[in-house]
Design a protein around this motif. Structure first.
Motif, mmCIF file in Angstrom:
data_model
loop_
_atom_site.group_PDB
_atom_site.id
_atom_site.type_symbol
_atom_site.label_atom_id
_atom_site.label_comp_id
_atom_site.label_asym_id
_atom_site.label_seq_id
_atom_site.Cartn_x
_atom_site.Cartn_y
_atom_site.Cartn_z
ATOM 1 N N TRP A 79 0.831 -1.202 0.000
ATOM 2 C CA TRP A 79 0.000 0.000 0.000
ATOM 3 C C TRP A 79 0.871 1.259 0.000
ATOM 4 C CZ3 TRP A 79 -0.524 3.820 3.771
ATOM 5 C CH2 TRP A 79 -1.531 4.752 3.523
ATOM 6 N N SER A 82 2.468 1.636 -3.487
ATOM 7 C CA SER A 82 1.499 2.106 -4.487
ATOM 8 C C SER A 82 1.150 3.569 -4.258
ATOM 9 C CB SER A 82 0.240 1.237 -4.482
ATOM 10 O OG SER A 82 -0.464 1.377 -3.270
ATOM 11 N N SER A 83 1.038 3.992 -3.003
ATOM 12 C CA SER A 83 0.751 5.398 -2.706
ATOM 13 C C SER A 83 1.896 6.297 -3.155
ATOM 14 C CB SER A 83 0.510 5.590 -1.205
ATOM 15 O OG SER A 83 -0.643 4.911 -0.804
ATOM 16 N N GLU A 88 -2.469 2.159 -8.650
ATOM 17 C CA GLU A 88 -3.682 1.591 -8.077
ATOM 18 C C GLU A 88 -3.305 0.344 -7.289
ATOM 19 O OE1 GLU A 88 -8.114 0.438 -9.586
ATOM 20 O OE2 GLU A 88 -6.456 -0.103 -10.897
ATOM 21 N N PHE A 89 -3.904 0.183 -6.131
ATOM 22 C CA PHE A 89 -3.641 -0.988 -5.300
ATOM 23 C C PHE A 89 -4.970 -1.624 -4.941
ATOM 24 C CE2 PHE A 89 -1.423 -3.775 -2.630
ATOM 25 C CZ PHE A 89 -2.014 -3.839 -1.392
ATOM 26 N N LYS A 90 -5.156 -2.871 -5.352
ATOM 27 C CA LYS A 90 -6.384 -3.610 -5.059
ATOM 28 C C LYS A 90 -6.025 -5.003 -4.589
ATOM 29 C CE LYS A 90 -9.113 -2.521 -8.910
ATOM 30 N NZ LYS A 90 -10.161 -2.873 -9.839
ATOM 31 N N ILE A 91 -6.798 -5.479 -3.662
ATOM 32 C CA ILE A 91 -6.699 -6.876 -3.248
ATOM 33 C C ILE A 91 -8.083 -7.471 -3.425
ATOM 34 C CG2 ILE A 91 -6.353 -8.470 -1.338
ATOM 35 C CD1 ILE A 91 -4.386 -6.501 -0.164
ATOM 36 N N ILE A 92 -8.148 -8.580 -4.134
ATOM 37 C CA ILE A 92 -9.417 -9.284 -4.287
ATOM 38 C C ILE A 92 -9.303 -10.532 -3.437
ATOM 39 C CG2 ILE A 92 -10.976 -10.443 -5.886
ATOM 40 C CD1 ILE A 92 -9.844 -8.572 -8.075
ATOM 41 N N GLU A 118 -14.711 -9.225 -14.854
ATOM 42 C CA GLU A 118 -13.371 -8.742 -14.621
ATOM 43 C C GLU A 118 -12.387 -9.726 -15.216
ATOM 44 O OE1 GLU A 118 -12.551 -7.640 -10.539
ATOM 45 O OE2 GLU A 118 -14.689 -7.510 -10.189
#
Length: 120
Positions: A79, A82-83, A88-92, A118
């Protein structure tokens, strides 16, 4: 001489690896994705590992470990990275859904999509 083509390495892994070993390959895929994202960011922005380390507030050795896949970063570190880089930072994190395979016949490319649309 027989015509030999290099096959999909995951087919080979499926043949020889047990379920526990396959889990490690899944983790390696994630670490490779992290590594390629960082490497591509550096190349796109004409940065050295030392430059990237300065932006991230870490050592060049840490950038090297991340880019080689040697280091398994925490969610918090990902995180922060990415910041700092504006990524973009995503966790699925959910139950797996059945994939649908779509063949792109002109080039025989395979694209897998889950039922919610997706890319898998």
């Amino acid at each position: 001489m027989a015509d030999r083509n290099l096959g999909n390495p995951y087919d080979f892994i499926d043949e020889i690896a047990d379920e526990e070993e396959k889990k490690y390959f899944e983790l390696d895929d994630i670490l490779v994705d992290i590594a390629t994202t960082l490497i591509n960011y550096r190349i796109k922005n004409n940065l050295t590992q030392k430059d990237l380390a300065r932006i991230l507030g870490c050592s060049q050795a840490m950038v090297s470990k991340l880019e080689s896949g040697e280091y398994n970063p925490s969610v918090e570190l990902l995180w922060k990275i990415s910041s700092a880089l504006g990524l973009e930072f995503k966790i699925i994190f959910r139950e797996k859904e059945q994939d649908i395979t779509i063949w792109d016949t002109p080039e025989d490319n395979i694209f897998a999509f889950d039922f919610v649309g997706e890319a898998a």
